[in-house]
Design an enzyme around this catalytic site. Structure first.
Site, PDB file in Angstrom:
ATOM      1  N   SER A  95      50.084  32.990  54.135  1.00 52.72           N
ATOM      2  CA  SER A  95      51.317  32.681  53.412  1.00 52.72           C
ATOM      3  C   SER A  95      51.661  31.197  53.361  1.00 52.72           C
ATOM      4  CB  SER A  95      52.494  33.458  54.015  1.00 52.72           C
ATOM      5  OG  SER A  95      52.408  34.824  53.671  1.00 52.72           O
ATOM      6  N   TYR A 145      46.786  36.932  44.005  1.00 45.45           N
ATOM      7  CA  TYR A 145      47.594  36.665  45.199  1.00 45.45           C
ATOM      8  C   TYR A 145      46.778  36.793  46.484  1.00 45.45           C
ATOM      9  CZ  TYR A 145      51.161  37.543  48.790  1.00 45.45           C
ATOM     10  OH  TYR A 145      51.925  37.513  49.935  1.00 45.45           O
ATOM     11  N   TYR A 169      60.482  33.635  57.255  1.00 50.06           N
ATOM     12  CA  TYR A 169      60.993  34.988  57.028  1.00 50.06           C
ATOM     13  C   TYR A 169      62.285  35.222  57.818  1.00 50.06           C
ATOM     14  CZ  TYR A 169      56.084  34.950  55.786  1.00 50.06           C
ATOM     15  OH  TYR A 169      54.866  34.597  55.291  1.00 50.06           O
TER      16      TYR A 169
END
Length: 318
Positions: free
Chosen positions: A68, A195, A243
């Site tokens: 990520s 992705y 997050y």
């Protein structure tokens, strides 16, 4: 406080020694088969400053899947392609939920909270993919990352990408939900294939620190995006980059940062340096456990924070 290169190297070495001595390295992301077999006791840290040699300690030459952390680079590409029109499709608010959560996506009718949770990153990738093939979008990403790092030896790990395609059921659910609300321009298979390959970019800690230099700013840093966009990307990294652990990271470290479940963390000291840490074991938020602890120690030893009185003193000696 002026920190010499020798002092900075000593700080990196001290942090590495303490990380390697830890008996609690965290748990690897075993839900991705290719990441499940990685030794969680590995640790690396690298510090890149514009116009100065990159400093490293630990396993800084070992490549790892940035996962990520790639969302930072894809966001820069999406903003370059769409500008502020991107924000009609994805928000800029912290989620307060796990990176794979669908809760807010349901409540907010298919508009993800921010571009760093999975749903938001899928939208960002979809935006870059519009009018392009997956190979063209991924080629653009690699060119951007290589230019940022000034290093052409950065590639994607096809085994990791295929491993994620085979096990990425929650991401497929997110993509189909986005499509049901008209917030996906391509098919879920096309967007997610792109992705997953994006997340499979492999870099060493040294390469990642160098790639982050475009977000540091200043006359000697790579000029790949505008100063205004640098500020906005850093702001999103601070508020959303970890997050539901973003507030904890901001409290403990005080620097913009983006994590990945491969164990990497990229942090920015605005105007001063880019720092990358890597340790594959994760904490309960899904962020590198030893990496977070290392960055907390790094901020304390250097005095570098966007919140404290030393934030403006971020000058380094030779």
């Amino acid at each position: 406080m002026t920190l010499t290169t020798a002092r900075l190297q000593a700080i990196l070495s001290e942090i590495t020694d303490l990380a390697r001595a830890s008996d609690s390295p965290g748990k690897v992301a075993d839900y991705i088969p290719e990441l499940a077999c990685i030794d969680p006791r590995q640790f690396a840290i690298a510090l890149a400053r514009p116009g100065k040699p990159t400093l490293v300690a630990g396993d800084a030459a070992v490549p790892f899947s940035i996962q990520s952390v790639s969302k930072v680079f894809m966001l820069a590409l999406a903003l370059g392609k769409m500008g502020d029109r991107l924000w009609a499709r994805v928000g800029r608010e912290p989620s307060g939920q796990a990176f794979y959560s669908m809760l807010h996506l349901e409540l907010e009718k298919g508009r993800p909270r921010n571009p760093f949770i999975n749903a938001g990153a899928i939208v960002t990738t979809d935006a870059v993919l519009q009018g392009a093939s997956p190979s063209e979008a991924l080629g653009a990403l690699l060119r951007f990352v290589r230019a940022a790092a000034n290093d052409d030896d950065i590639h994607m790990n096809e085994r990791v990408a295929q491993s994620e395609i085979a096990t990425g059921h929650r991401n497929f659910a997110l993509a189909h939900y986005l499509l049901s609300h008209g917030n996906l321009a391509n098919t879920p298979d096309l967007t997610l294939g792109t992705y997953f390959h994006q997340c499979a970019v492999e870099m060493t800690a040294a390469q990642l620190a160098n790639a982050g230099l475009f977000l540091v700013g200043g006359s000697d840093a790579p000029r790949l995006v505008s100063p205004q966009r640098i500020r906005r990307i850093n702001a999103l990294m601070m508020t959303c980059g970890h997050y539901d652990g973003s507030g904890d990271y901001a409290y403990r470290v005080g620097l913009p940062g983006k994590s990945g479940v491969g164990g990497g963390i990229l942090s920015i000291v605005p105007g001063v340096a880019s720092v990358a840490v890597w340790s594959p074991g994760l904490n309960h938020y899904g962020n590198s456990k030893l990496g977070t602890e290392a960055m907390e120690r790094f901020a304390r030893l250097t005095g570098w924070s966007v919140f404290g009185p030393t934030a403006a003193s971020g000058q380094t000696g030779g």
